[in-house]
Design a protein around this motif. Sequence first.
Motif, PDB file in Angstrom:
ATOM      1  N   LEU A 138       3.212  50.800  80.772  1.00 21.59           N
ATOM      2  CA  LEU A 138       3.587  49.770  81.746  1.00 21.59           C
ATOM      3  C   LEU A 138       2.370  48.973  82.214  1.00 21.59           C
ATOM      4  O   LEU A 138       2.333  48.475  83.339  1.00 21.59           O
ATOM      5  N   ASN A 174       6.926  45.500  85.934  1.00 25.51           N
ATOM      6  CA  ASN A 174       6.139  46.597  85.350  1.00 25.51           C
ATOM      7  C   ASN A 174       5.172  47.178  86.372  1.00 25.51           C
ATOM      8  O   ASN A 174       4.988  48.396  86.439  1.00 25.51           O
ATOM      9  N   CYS A 220      11.919  45.818  81.238  1.00 19.47           N
ATOM     10  CA  CYS A 220      12.140  46.676  82.399  1.00 19.47           C
ATOM     11  C   CYS A 220      12.892  45.873  83.454  1.00 19.47           C
ATOM     12  O   CYS A 220      12.565  44.710  83.701  1.00 19.47           O
TER      13      CYS A 220
END
Length: 121
Positions: free
Chosen positions: A10, A17, A109
């Motif tokens: 990430l 993130n 994400c």
Amino acid sequence: MKREELIFLLADESPVNKACRDALERGASFHIWDGTLGLVPAHNLARTYRVREVHTRERGIPTLGFVASVETLCALGDQPVRLGGVTQLDPPYYFQLFLAADASSVLACIGVDQQHQQRRI
């Protein structure tokens, strides 16, 4: 997958993130689905999450990275995507992770504020 590995994946400084990485660094729970049950064609996920994005927007539920993630899933076509999730309790937030099939990278994400769930109870 170990927590440190997921934090490393990430590394992108996008707001979603960064928020997910911060949650993991503070001890949020996480799960990455293993085996073939954790793999879904990206285009199937794109359809599902496009509907969910409309649902959250219409209800005023705060999210991070939703539109960009749906666009990424659309662009991936039939490519298999591995699912994962990160659950932060305080404040309540859920991050839906979409990883490469071999879990070597985070492709997208989505972060969704869970405080609305508490208000519904």
